[in-house]
Write an enzyme that holds these catalytic residues in place. Sequence first.
Site, PDB file in Angstrom:
ATOM      1  CG  PHE A  49      16.131 -51.536  40.716  1.00 26.05           C
ATOM      2  CD1 PHE A  49      17.401 -51.824  40.262  1.00 26.05           C
ATOM      3  CD2 PHE A  49      15.441 -50.483  40.150  1.00 26.05           C
ATOM      4  CE1 PHE A  49      17.987 -51.069  39.265  1.00 26.05           C
ATOM      5  CE2 PHE A  49      16.014 -49.717  39.145  1.00 26.05           C
ATOM      6  CZ  PHE A  49      17.283 -50.013  38.699  1.00 26.05           C
ATOM      7  N   GLY A  50      13.596 -54.537  43.119  1.00 22.67           N
ATOM      8  CA  GLY A  50      13.328 -55.382  44.277  1.00 22.67           C
ATOM      9  C   GLY A  50      13.031 -56.816  43.861  1.00 22.67           C
ATOM     10  N   GLY A  96       6.276 -58.085  40.147  1.00 19.01           N
ATOM     11  CA  GLY A  96       7.180 -56.980  39.818  1.00 19.01           C
ATOM     12  C   GLY A  96       8.606 -57.459  39.634  1.00 19.01           C
ATOM     13  CD  GLU A 142      20.411 -37.888  37.438  1.00 16.78           C
ATOM     14  OE1 GLU A 142      21.363 -38.287  38.112  1.00 16.78           O
ATOM     15  OE2 GLU A 142      19.526 -38.645  37.008  1.00 16.78           O
TER      16      GLU A 142
HETATM   17  C1  LIG Z   1      13.171 -41.362  36.091  1.00 22.34           C
HETATM   18  C2  LIG Z   1      13.632 -42.041  37.350  1.00 22.34           C
HETATM   19  C3  LIG Z   1      14.932 -41.862  37.793  1.00 22.34           C
HETATM   20  C4  LIG Z   1      15.402 -42.498  38.941  1.00 22.34           C
HETATM   21  N1  LIG Z   1      16.690 -42.306  39.331  1.00 22.34           N
HETATM   22  C5  LIG Z   1      17.161 -42.997  40.392  1.00 22.34           C
HETATM   23  C6  LIG Z   1      18.533 -42.909  40.743  1.00 22.34           C
HETATM   24  O1  LIG Z   1      19.306 -42.185  40.126  1.00 22.34           O
HETATM   25  N2  LIG Z   1      18.972 -43.653  41.796  1.00 22.34           N
HETATM   26  C7  LIG Z   1      18.137 -44.469  42.492  1.00 22.34           C
HETATM   27  O2  LIG Z   1      18.594 -45.181  43.415  1.00 22.34           O
HETATM   28  N3  LIG Z   1      16.828 -44.561  42.194  1.00 22.34           N
HETATM   29  C8  LIG Z   1      16.326 -43.852  41.168  1.00 22.34           C
HETATM   30  N4  LIG Z   1      14.993 -43.941  40.828  1.00 22.34           N
HETATM   31  C9  LIG Z   1      14.094 -44.717  41.706  1.00 22.34           C
HETATM   32  C10 LIG Z   1      14.192 -46.212  41.440  1.00 22.34           C
HETATM   33  O3  LIG Z   1      14.054 -46.455  40.054  1.00 22.34           O
HETATM   34  C11 LIG Z   1      13.097 -46.922  42.233  1.00 22.34           C
HETATM   35  O4  LIG Z   1      13.255 -46.609  43.588  1.00 22.34           O
HETATM   36  C12 LIG Z   1      13.179 -48.412  42.044  1.00 22.34           C
HETATM   37  O5  LIG Z   1      12.932 -48.731  40.699  1.00 22.34           O
HETATM   38  C13 LIG Z   1      12.183 -49.130  42.954  1.00 22.34           C
HETATM   39  O6  LIG Z   1      12.294 -50.501  42.745  1.00 22.34           O
HETATM   40  P1  LIG Z   1      10.994 -51.408  42.886  1.00 22.34           P
HETATM   41  O7  LIG Z   1      11.451 -52.820  42.682  1.00 22.34           O
HETATM   42  O8  LIG Z   1      10.269 -51.078  44.126  1.00 22.34           O
HETATM   43  O9  LIG Z   1      10.047 -50.965  41.698  1.00 22.34           O
HETATM   44  P2  LIG Z   1      10.327 -50.883  40.133  1.00 22.34           P
HETATM   45  O10 LIG Z   1      11.759 -50.977  39.827  1.00 22.34           O
HETATM   46  O11 LIG Z   1       9.575 -49.698  39.662  1.00 22.34           O
HETATM   47  O12 LIG Z   1       9.649 -52.188  39.584  1.00 22.34           O
HETATM   48  C14 LIG Z   1       8.257 -52.415  39.687  1.00 22.34           C
HETATM   49  C15 LIG Z   1       7.895 -53.463  38.660  1.00 22.34           C
HETATM   50  O13 LIG Z   1       6.564 -53.893  38.945  1.00 22.34           O
HETATM   51  C16 LIG Z   1       5.852 -54.000  37.728  1.00 22.34           C
HETATM   52  N5  LIG Z   1       4.429 -53.838  38.075  1.00 22.34           N
HETATM   53  C17 LIG Z   1       3.841 -52.779  38.669  1.00 22.34           C
HETATM   54  N6  LIG Z   1       2.539 -53.018  38.866  1.00 22.34           N
HETATM   55  C18 LIG Z   1       2.299 -54.256  38.392  1.00 22.34           C
HETATM   56  C19 LIG Z   1       1.145 -55.059  38.314  1.00 22.34           C
HETATM   57  N7  LIG Z   1      -0.044 -54.655  38.794  1.00 22.34           N
HETATM   58  N8  LIG Z   1       1.240 -56.276  37.731  1.00 22.34           N
HETATM   59  C20 LIG Z   1       2.429 -56.710  37.240  1.00 22.34           C
HETATM   60  N9  LIG Z   1       3.569 -55.989  37.287  1.00 22.34           N
HETATM   61  C21 LIG Z   1       3.494 -54.777  37.877  1.00 22.34           C
HETATM   62  C22 LIG Z   1       6.403 -52.896  36.857  1.00 22.34           C
HETATM   63  O14 LIG Z   1       6.200 -53.191  35.487  1.00 22.34           O
HETATM   64  C23 LIG Z   1       7.890 -52.920  37.238  1.00 22.34           C
HETATM   65  O15 LIG Z   1       8.647 -53.746  36.403  1.00 22.34           O
HETATM   66  C24 LIG Z   1      14.509 -43.320  39.683  1.00 22.34           C
HETATM   67  C25 LIG Z   1      13.200 -43.501  39.234  1.00 22.34           C
HETATM   68  C26 LIG Z   1      12.761 -42.867  38.082  1.00 22.34           C
HETATM   69  C27 LIG Z   1      11.353 -43.086  37.607  1.00 22.34           C
END
Ligand SMILES: Cc1cc2nc3c(=O)[nH]c(=O)nc-3n(C[C@H](O)[C@H](O)[C@H](O)COP(=O)(O)OP(=O)(O)OC[C@H]3O[C@@H](n4cnc5c(N)ncnc54)[C@H](O)[C@@H]3O)c2cc1C
Length: 413
Positions: free
Chosen positions: A13-14, A10, A169
């Site tokens: 953000f993380g 992934g 929003e």
């Molecule tokens: C429409 C929307 C609006 C938002 N607005 C806000 C906001 O205003 N403020 C805020 O703080 N947060 C907001 N969020 C929440 C924020 O985007 C998430 O909390 C954040 O993206 C989580 O980060 P993450 O790294 O856990 O996952 P993500 O950023 O979702 O990244 C996960 C990554 O893993 C990849 N992935 C998943 N499964 C697999 C797999 N099996 N194999 C390979 N790759 C994989 C995906 O392609 C993706 O790139 C919003 C979310 C959405 C959907």
Amino acid sequence: MNTPHVVIIGAGFGGLNVARQLRNAPVQITLIDKRNYHLFQPLLYQVAIAGLVPSQIAYPLRTIFRGQKNITLQMGEVTEINLEACYVRLNGSVIAYDYLVIAVGAETNFFGMDSVEQEGFQVKDIQKAISTRNHLLKMFELASREADEEKRRAILTFVVVGGGPTGVETAGALAELISHVMVKDFPDLNLNEARVILLEANDHLITPYPHELRHATFELLRRDHVEIQLNTKLVDFDGQTITLGDSSQIAAHTLIWTAGIKAAPVLGSLGVKRAGPGRVPVTSTLQLPEHPEVFIIGDAAYLVNGNGQPLPMLSTVAIQQGKSTARNLQQIIKGEKPKPFHYKDPGLLATIGRNAAVARIWGVSFSGFIAWVIWVFLHIYRLIGFRNRILVFVNWAWDYLFYENQIRLITKE
Ligand SMILES: Cc1cc2nc3c(=O)[nH]c(=O)nc-3n(C[C@H](O)[C@H](O)[C@H](O)COP(=O)(O)OP(=O)(O)OC[C@H]3O[C@@H](n4cnc5c(N)ncnc54)[C@H](O)[C@@H]3O)c2cc1C
């Protein structure tokens, strides 16, 4: 020789933050994502309402990591994680790891409502946001040639489900798209017939926000003529009619679902206990109990905060957890103990429309123009890539000055 291999699943953000923070660490990194870009999800709704193009909120991973020597990128979907044999499976082959970081995020949760999943629209990824934009714009074209008033009103009724920040929003931006832009594009169409309805099952909007900001959000949306229906549950949508929990119906051709998310499906292959909407419980150091070589972060991880509540599914949580995990990996490799993760709450922000946002920063709640300016600059600052920041800024400035949403293209029949 003996360089530890860190596999990160992934590049959201993380995962992105783990990989960047490890750029000078004595590790070999493999970063896997099913997409070839990092996506700034908080601005996806802007793509859906024709405010931004996808390339302004997404950035290619190979460009981000061009100068980083200790990383290999793999595009593909991980379909299995084997904790006992320490490998992940993608594209028909396996990749072994010494340390694994799972940062796979979340997907939309329809709570088993198949009809809503099939007929409704979403803003969860680029394809879905573009489908939503195409559909919204098509509705105005359709309405402009519909002679029957009842049918025209149904075409021009836009229902957003979910009163969280994304729903708020989206509803606010949609109302302004109609009142500022579409009125100019369709001078012969009576857009007083258009409705934006926001449905929320709870008795208030934006649950994590303090009372005064919920109230301000309510008032700002009402100023934009968004009809807010609280304590209202959706039960069905067939593409033409929305059915609510009390069996009443709304004739509408558009439903945008923002009401739920659940952790990514690949977590099911871990065979471990789950909590909340499918998240995986982790230790205070973000490790998997029984498997300290595995870290889970962001939306995929379930960790209870000091106040007894699970950490929210927010980008700020994922970013801080990514940085903490990179530090802890380096500690472990040096033979030292990892440190617990403590979330530093940077505050809350949501925009409702032009000159209107709500914010809670350093414990102070405020709304209106100042909150909106902070929202604009913070989102521009957080976008990756100098070019994207400039483009988004110019786009927003143009929209602001000329009351325009420039990306009004229907790209699919
Ligand atoms: C429409 C929307 C609006 C938002 N607005 C806000 C906001 O205003 N403020 C805020 O703080 N947060 C907001 N969020 C929440 C924020 O985007 C998430 O909390 C954040 O993206 C989580 O980060 P993450 O790294 O856990 O996952 P993500 O950023 O979702 O990244 C996960 C990554 O893993 C990849 N992935 C998943 N499964 C697999 C797999 N099996 N194999 C390979 N790759 C994989 C995906 O392609 C993706 O790139 C919003 C979310 C959405 C959907």
